[in-house]
Scaffold this active site. Structure first.
Site, short mmCIF file in Angstrom:
data_model
loop_
_atom_site.label_atom_id
_atom_site.label_comp_id
_atom_site.label_asym_id
_atom_site.label_seq_id
_atom_site.Cartn_x
_atom_site.Cartn_y
_atom_site.Cartn_z
N ASP A 136 2.76 -49.01 0.97
CA ASP A 136 3.96 -48.21 0.76
C ASP A 136 3.54 -46.80 0.37
O ASP A 136 2.50 -46.62 -0.28
CB ASP A 136 4.84 -48.82 -0.33
CG ASP A 136 5.57 -50.07 0.13
OD1 ASP A 136 5.77 -50.23 1.34
OD2 ASP A 136 5.96 -50.87 -0.74
N ASP A 152 9.91 -50.31 6.35
CA ASP A 152 11.08 -50.59 5.51
C ASP A 152 12.28 -49.74 5.96
O ASP A 152 13.41 -50.21 5.94
CB ASP A 152 10.77 -50.28 4.04
CG ASP A 152 9.69 -51.17 3.46
OD1 ASP A 152 9.50 -52.30 3.94
OD2 ASP A 152 9.02 -50.72 2.50
#
Length: 167
Positions: free
Chosen positions: A126, A144
């Site tokens: 991330d 995402d």
């Protein structure tokens, strides 16, 4: 002409275009994650513009680090079931529902992008952080974003586009 002959099939209602889109989206996601992993410092804020920064971290769970205490294979299995379910929804959705089909393509691409991370690294990379001085959103990635935008497309399809009766 009947209503059925007037309805044009959505681009992503056909297997070849959706597969091509998914492959390209996953490749872009993976290229960005490889660059982030090689060039972005681990857990250091790199400001981009006010309220947006890059911040490399590793997610052991699913979205927003939920289920991070669960076994990795459980999470992989859960993601595979979700991909299979979305493929089933894609197959069952009317061919003219372009917004839903776009949403399914994005959801599948995002889920596969994060699955690739799981298999390759044992975690998901991330790197996008929205924040203020007193608040910050969970760190996330392009995959995402695909999933979130895809879900939004499916919801908008349900709310905004007219439905055929007598299906």
């Amino acid at each position: 002409m009947t209503e059925q002959t007037l309805a044009r099939p959505a681009l992503f209602s056909r297997p070849a275009p959706i597969l091509f889109f998914i492959v390209v989206a996953v490749l872009i996601d993976q290229i960005v994650k490889i660059a982030v992993d090689h060039y972005l410092p681990l857990q250091e804020v790199v400001p981009v513009v006010p309220m947006l920064a890059l911040y490399r971290t590793y997610n052991l769970g699913v979205a927003f680090s939920m289920l991070s205490g669960m076994d990795g294979w459980f999470i992989v299995g859960m993601r595979l079931v979700i991909v299979a379910f979305v493929i089933w929804l894609w197959y069952r959705t009317a061919k003219d529902r372009w917004l839903a089909h776009l949403g399914y393509a994005l959801i599948i691409a995002g889920a596969i992008g994060n699955l690739v991370d799981r298999f390759a690294y044992g975690h998901v990379i991330d790197y996008i952080l929205f924040y203020t001085e007193s608040w910050s959103f969970a760190v996330f990635n392009l995959a995402d974003s695909f999933i979130t935008i895809g879900a939004g497309c499916v919801i908008l399809d349900e709310l905004l586009l007219p439905k055929k009766t007598g299906r």
